[in-house]
Design a protein around this motif. Structure first.
Motif, PDB file in Angstrom:
ATOM      1  N   VAL A   1       0.857  -1.189   0.000  1.00 32.03           N
ATOM      2  CA  VAL A   1       0.000   0.000   0.000  1.00 32.03           C
ATOM      3  C   VAL A   1       0.888   1.232   0.000  1.00 32.03           C
ATOM      4  O   VAL A   1       1.790   1.365   0.838  1.00 32.03           O
ATOM      5  N   MET A   2       0.658   2.127  -0.948  1.00 32.37           N
ATOM      6  CA  MET A   2       1.369   3.403  -0.983  1.00 32.37           C
ATOM      7  C   MET A   2       0.337   4.525  -1.054  1.00 32.37           C
ATOM      8  O   MET A   2      -0.479   4.565  -1.989  1.00 32.37           O
ATOM      9  N   VAL A   3       0.406   5.406  -0.070  1.00 35.36           N
ATOM     10  CA  VAL A   3      -0.458   6.584  -0.034  1.00 35.36           C
ATOM     11  C   VAL A   3       0.425   7.804  -0.279  1.00 35.36           C
ATOM     12  O   VAL A   3       1.293   8.129   0.537  1.00 35.36           O
ATOM     13  N   MET A   4       0.234   8.454  -1.401  1.00 35.38           N
ATOM     14  CA  MET A   4       1.027   9.631  -1.730  1.00 35.38           C
ATOM     15  C   MET A   4       0.473  10.831  -0.965  1.00 35.38           C
ATOM     16  O   MET A   4      -0.721  11.128  -1.046  1.00 35.38           O
ATOM     17  N   ASN A   5       1.344  11.497  -0.199  1.00 32.32           N
ATOM     18  CA  ASN A   5       0.873  12.616   0.615  1.00 32.32           C
ATOM     19  C   ASN A   5       1.886  13.748   0.647  1.00 32.32           C
ATOM     20  O   ASN A   5       3.004  13.613   0.155  1.00 32.32           O
ATOM     21  N   GLY A   6       1.483  14.885   1.206  1.00 31.93           N
ATOM     22  CA  GLY A   6       2.342  16.052   1.294  1.00 31.93           C
ATOM     23  C   GLY A   6       2.050  16.829   2.547  1.00 31.93           C
ATOM     24  O   GLY A   6       1.009  16.632   3.194  1.00 31.93           O
ATOM     25  N   PHE A   7       2.960  17.737   2.903  1.00 34.52           N
ATOM     26  CA  PHE A   7       2.855  18.454   4.165  1.00 34.52           C
ATOM     27  C   PHE A   7       3.220  19.922   3.971  1.00 34.52           C
ATOM     28  O   PHE A   7       4.309  20.255   3.499  1.00 34.52           O
ATOM     29  N   ASP A   8       2.272  20.782   4.344  1.00 33.74           N
ATOM     30  CA  ASP A   8       2.474  22.231   4.310  1.00 33.74           C
ATOM     31  C   ASP A   8       3.026  22.647   5.663  1.00 33.74           C
ATOM     32  O   ASP A   8       2.289  22.899   6.609  1.00 33.74           O
ATOM     33  N   THR A   9       4.344  22.719   5.774  1.00 29.24           N
ATOM     34  CA  THR A   9       4.982  22.908   7.076  1.00 29.24           C
ATOM     35  C   THR A   9       4.869  24.320   7.622  1.00 29.24           C
ATOM     36  O   THR A   9       5.047  24.530   8.819  1.00 29.24           O
ATOM     37  N   ASN A  10       4.590  25.300   6.772  1.00 28.41           N
ATOM     38  CA  ASN A  10       4.432  26.670   7.282  1.00 28.41           C
ATOM     39  C   ASN A  10       3.008  27.192   7.114  1.00 28.41           C
ATOM     40  O   ASN A  10       2.741  28.369   7.344  1.00 28.41           O
ATOM     41  N   PHE A  11       2.089  26.312   6.714  1.00 27.57           N
ATOM     42  CA  PHE A  11       0.659  26.617   6.629  1.00 27.57           C
ATOM     43  C   PHE A  11       0.376  27.841   5.757  1.00 27.57           C
ATOM     44  O   PHE A  11      -0.427  28.705   6.103  1.00 27.57           O
TER      45      PHE A  11
ATOM     46  N   VAL B   1       0.910  -2.908  -6.300  1.00 25.28           N
ATOM     47  CA  VAL B   1       0.884  -1.701  -5.478  1.00 25.28           C
ATOM     48  C   VAL B   1      -0.535  -1.157  -5.466  1.00 25.28           C
ATOM     49  O   VAL B   1      -1.119  -0.859  -6.525  1.00 25.28           O
ATOM     50  N   TYR B   2      -1.104  -1.041  -4.265  1.00 26.88           N
ATOM     51  CA  TYR B   2      -2.368  -0.331  -4.085  1.00 26.88           C
ATOM     52  C   TYR B   2      -2.019   1.138  -3.849  1.00 26.88           C
ATOM     53  O   TYR B   2      -1.499   1.504  -2.792  1.00 26.88           O
ATOM     54  N   LEU B   3      -2.284   1.978  -4.844  1.00 25.04           N
ATOM     55  CA  LEU B   3      -1.824   3.367  -4.838  1.00 25.04           C
ATOM     56  C   LEU B   3      -2.987   4.325  -4.647  1.00 25.04           C
ATOM     57  O   LEU B   3      -4.018   4.224  -5.332  1.00 25.04           O
ATOM     58  N   ILE B   4      -2.815   5.288  -3.710  1.00 21.43           N
ATOM     59  CA  ILE B   4      -3.833   6.298  -3.435  1.00 21.43           C
ATOM     60  C   ILE B   4      -3.154   7.668  -3.381  1.00 21.43           C
ATOM     61  O   ILE B   4      -2.077   7.809  -2.798  1.00 21.43           O
ATOM     62  N   ASN B   5      -3.806   8.664  -3.952  1.00 22.42           N
ATOM     63  CA  ASN B   5      -3.315  10.032  -3.842  1.00 22.42           C
ATOM     64  C   ASN B   5      -4.132  10.793  -2.810  1.00 22.42           C
ATOM     65  O   ASN B   5      -5.321  11.052  -2.995  1.00 22.42           O
ATOM     66  N   ALA B   6      -3.473  11.165  -1.701  1.00 27.69           N
ATOM     67  CA  ALA B   6      -4.133  11.925  -0.633  1.00 27.69           C
ATOM     68  C   ALA B   6      -3.638  13.370  -0.573  1.00 27.69           C
ATOM     69  O   ALA B   6      -3.866  14.061   0.415  1.00 27.69           O
ATOM     70  N   ILE B   7      -2.978  13.837  -1.626  1.00 25.58           N
ATOM     71  CA  ILE B   7      -2.340  15.146  -1.596  1.00 25.58           C
ATOM     72  C   ILE B   7      -3.377  16.266  -1.490  1.00 25.58           C
ATOM     73  O   ILE B   7      -4.461  16.179  -2.066  1.00 25.58           O
TER      74      ILE B   7
ATOM     75  N   GLN C   1      -2.875  10.931 -10.825  1.00 25.09           N
ATOM     76  CA  GLN C   1      -4.054  10.826  -9.972  1.00 25.09           C
ATOM     77  C   GLN C   1      -4.379  12.193  -9.366  1.00 25.09           C
ATOM     78  O   GLN C   1      -3.476  12.898  -8.904  1.00 25.09           O
ATOM     79  N   CYS C   2      -5.656  12.549  -9.372  1.00 31.03           N
ATOM     80  CA  CYS C   2      -6.094  13.698  -8.591  1.00 31.03           C
ATOM     81  C   CYS C   2      -6.318  13.225  -7.155  1.00 31.03           C
ATOM     82  O   CYS C   2      -6.179  12.044  -6.852  1.00 31.03           O
ATOM     83  N   GLN C   3      -6.680  14.151  -6.258  1.00 33.52           N
ATOM     84  CA  GLN C   3      -6.890  13.738  -4.871  1.00 33.52           C
ATOM     85  C   GLN C   3      -8.031  12.730  -4.787  1.00 33.52           C
ATOM     86  O   GLN C   3      -9.068  12.897  -5.431  1.00 33.52           O
ATOM     87  N   ALA C   4      -7.823  11.680  -4.009  1.00 34.49           N
ATOM     88  CA  ALA C   4      -8.778  10.592  -3.759  1.00 34.49           C
ATOM     89  C   ALA C   4      -8.828   9.588  -4.900  1.00 34.49           C
ATOM     90  O   ALA C   4      -9.452   8.539  -4.755  1.00 34.49           O
ATOM     91  N   GLN C   5      -8.175   9.868  -6.034  1.00 30.35           N
ATOM     92  CA  GLN C   5      -8.102   8.854  -7.071  1.00 30.35           C
ATOM     93  C   GLN C   5      -7.128   7.774  -6.633  1.00 30.35           C
ATOM     94  O   GLN C   5      -6.162   8.034  -5.905  1.00 30.35           O
ATOM     95  N   ARG C   6      -7.391   6.572  -7.071  1.00 27.31           N
ATOM     96  CA  ARG C   6      -6.563   5.444  -6.640  1.00 27.31           C
ATOM     97  C   ARG C   6      -6.611   4.359  -7.704  1.00 27.31           C
ATOM     98  O   ARG C   6      -7.428   4.406  -8.624  1.00 27.31           O
ATOM     99  N   GLY C   7      -5.728   3.393  -7.544  1.00 28.16           N
ATOM    100  CA  GLY C   7      -5.691   2.316  -8.506  1.00 28.16           C
ATOM    101  C   GLY C   7      -4.697   1.253  -8.100  1.00 28.16           C
ATOM    102  O   GLY C   7      -3.995   1.368  -7.083  1.00 28.16           O
ATOM    103  N   ILE C   8      -4.619   0.205  -8.900  1.00 25.88           N
ATOM    104  CA  ILE C   8      -3.716  -0.915  -8.655  1.00 25.88           C
ATOM    105  C   ILE C   8      -2.676  -0.940  -9.768  1.00 25.88           C
ATOM    106  O   ILE C   8      -3.005  -0.865 -10.955  1.00 25.88           O
ATOM    107  N   ILE C   9      -1.414  -1.037  -9.367  1.00 26.72           N
ATOM    108  CA  ILE C   9      -0.289  -1.151 -10.295  1.00 26.72           C
ATOM    109  C   ILE C   9       0.269  -2.565 -10.208  1.00 26.72           C
ATOM    110  O   ILE C   9       0.531  -3.066  -9.112  1.00 26.72           O
ATOM    111  N   GLU C  10       0.436  -3.211 -11.356  1.00 28.99           N
ATOM    112  CA  GLU C  10       0.985  -4.573 -11.415  1.00 28.99           C
ATOM    113  C   GLU C  10       2.342  -4.512 -12.114  1.00 28.99           C
ATOM    114  O   GLU C  10       2.445  -4.057 -13.267  1.00 28.99           O
ATOM    115  N   LEU C  11       3.385  -4.985 -11.423  1.00 30.23           N
ATOM    116  CA  LEU C  11       4.762  -4.906 -11.912  1.00 30.23           C
ATOM    117  C   LEU C  11       5.369  -6.297 -12.035  1.00 30.23           C
ATOM    118  O   LEU C  11       5.110  -7.177 -11.214  1.00 30.23           O
TER     119      LEU C  11
END
Length: 420
Positions: free
Chosen positions: A281-291, A337-343, A379-389
């Motif tokens: 499982v991979m959840v792509m994410n990001g962090f706004d450290t200075n808001f 890979v179960y991939l999700i974009n949470a950005i 992927q836009c936010q909340a889009q997800r999918g399965i990758i086969e390698l």
């Protein structure tokens, strides 16, 4: 040949990580684009900073423990391990200590029960750098839930945070009271309140859950999200194969039906065929450290460069205590890979593999690929999918994968598979 050798990859990981940490530790605030200023992926510069991971008064009081910094190096916080998270599927059988769970039968249906708590905490996003998070069960991403089509998912949710929260599932939910939004059911849950959500596990695929309290962008950005994996039921696939591919029922041959059922068994954790697949499982994410409304740190599974390269003997053996290392995979095993974009704050994220192409199943709701032989998906936010390698015909070694928004890669979302 692999696109990076071990020494070059280690130097690249170290240089990018040091540059990221140095920029975050500076008190001078600027945007990530001003910091990057046209640098290449392997470029070097003395960078002025992006700002501290402190929040202003609207996000929490100053003077608390949020946002403190330490030296760069190894990750010292062992409460969350992104390497363990890859393989942690909670099915009701006690896979994680911090996720109380059970599995039982009720009215002829399998029930998978989980206890979730929303808490205020800090999460480590780079060595020595903490981010003030709101988290399910104290981790970002939240725990991965796994069930089989038709099961009942029961989540006993308690809000222990300072703000009102919910859990909203991206499932085919038939009861609006269980939708986890402010307008339906119990609405938002204030501090100390609790509610039990119940969702039928449907449709099969990789799905998303998150808090739906307002302001929505802050509740997601702070870390209240996670993955729900719904395994296809092979018996149901045999009965309704047209629901798992782009063919009309009249076009389904016996051979296609058998192929779909066989594929469903590889995706169902209760079938032995699933044991032959290495699933992550991979959840792509990001962090706004200075808001300031723009992310300064990017990652797959929260920690910048966690799947980079540290010290190794070059034969797949990593130094004891190494917290930054590639994802080691067996070249003869199928990789999923179960991939999700949470950005939040960025419109698009992506996944790109070096020296390899893959099949992609958008949302994971089909048993035939929606994209074949590609090396990049968006992927836009909340889009997800399965990758086969499949690396069976590749030489052993390091193969990079990363976001193909180059600044994302420079700011943490750069990783390696180590094929052995």
């Amino acid at each position: 040949m692999p696109s990076q050798d071990y020494s070059q990859a280690a130097k690249l990981s170290e240089r990018l990580e040091q540059r990221l940490v140095d920029s975050l530790e500076s008190d001078f605030k600027t945007t990530r684009r001003a910091v990057l200023g046209g640098l290449g992926l392997a470029g070097s510069a003395a960078l002025t900073g992006i700002g501290r991971a402190d929040s202003d008064d609207s996000h929490g009081p100053r003077g608390d423990s949020h946002g403190n910094f330490g030296a760069t190096g190894e990750y010292s916080d062992t409460d969350f391990d992104p390497h363990e998270f890859l393989y942690q599927f909670n099915t009701g059988r006690g896979e994680q200590e911090n996720v109380p769970q059970d599995i039982y039968e009720e009215n002829g249906r399998t029930v998978r029960e989980f206890t979730f708590q929303a808490v205020d905490t800090t999460v480590t996003i780079a060595p020595g750098i903490e981010f003030p998070a709101w988290a399910y069960n104290g981790q970002v991403p939240g725990p991965t839930i796994r069930a089989v089509e038709g099961d009942l998912i029961r989540v006993k949710f308690e809000n222990l945070g300072r703000h009102a929260h919910t859990i909203h599932p991206h499932l085919r939910n038939l009861n609006p009271k269980m939708d986890g939004i402010p307008q339906n059911g119990p609405g938002v849950l204030n501090t100390g309140e609790s509610f039990t959500y119940e969702w039928i596990a449907q449709p099969a695929g990789v799905h998303f859950y998150h808090c739906h309290s307002l302001p929505l962008k802050e509740h997601i950005h702070r870390g209240l999200y996670g993955a729900i994996i719904i395994d296809p039921d092979p018996e149901r696939v045999a009965q309704r194969p047209e629901e798992y591919c782009d063919f009309h029922r009249s076009q389904i041959t016996d051979e296609l039906r058998a192929a779909l059922v066989a594929e469903a068994k590889t995706r169902n954790h209760e079938y032995p065929e699933n044991d032959a697949v290495n699933e992550m499982v991979m959840v792509m994410n990001g962090f706004d450290t200075n808001f300031d409304g723009g992310n300064e740190v990017y990652a797959a599974n929260t920690r910048a460069f966690a799947y980079g390269v540290g010290e190794t003997d070059g034969r797949g053996n990593w130094k004891a205590g190494e917290t930054k290392r590639p994802i080691q995979i067996d070249k003869n095993q199928r990789q999923r890979v179960y991939l999700i974009n949470a950005i939040e704050f960025d419109l698009i994220n992506s996944f790109h593999t070096h020296s390899q192409f893959f099949d992609y199943y958008d949302h994971g709701t089909t048993l035939l690929p929606t994209n074949q032989t590609v090396d990049t998906i968006m992927q836009c936010q909340a889009q997800r999918g399965i990758i086969e390698l499949d690396y069976s015909n590749h030489d052993p070694g390091l193969y990079m994968f990363h976001a193909h928004q180059s600044e994302f890669a420079e700011l943490g979302w750069m990783s390696f598979f180590e094929v052995v």
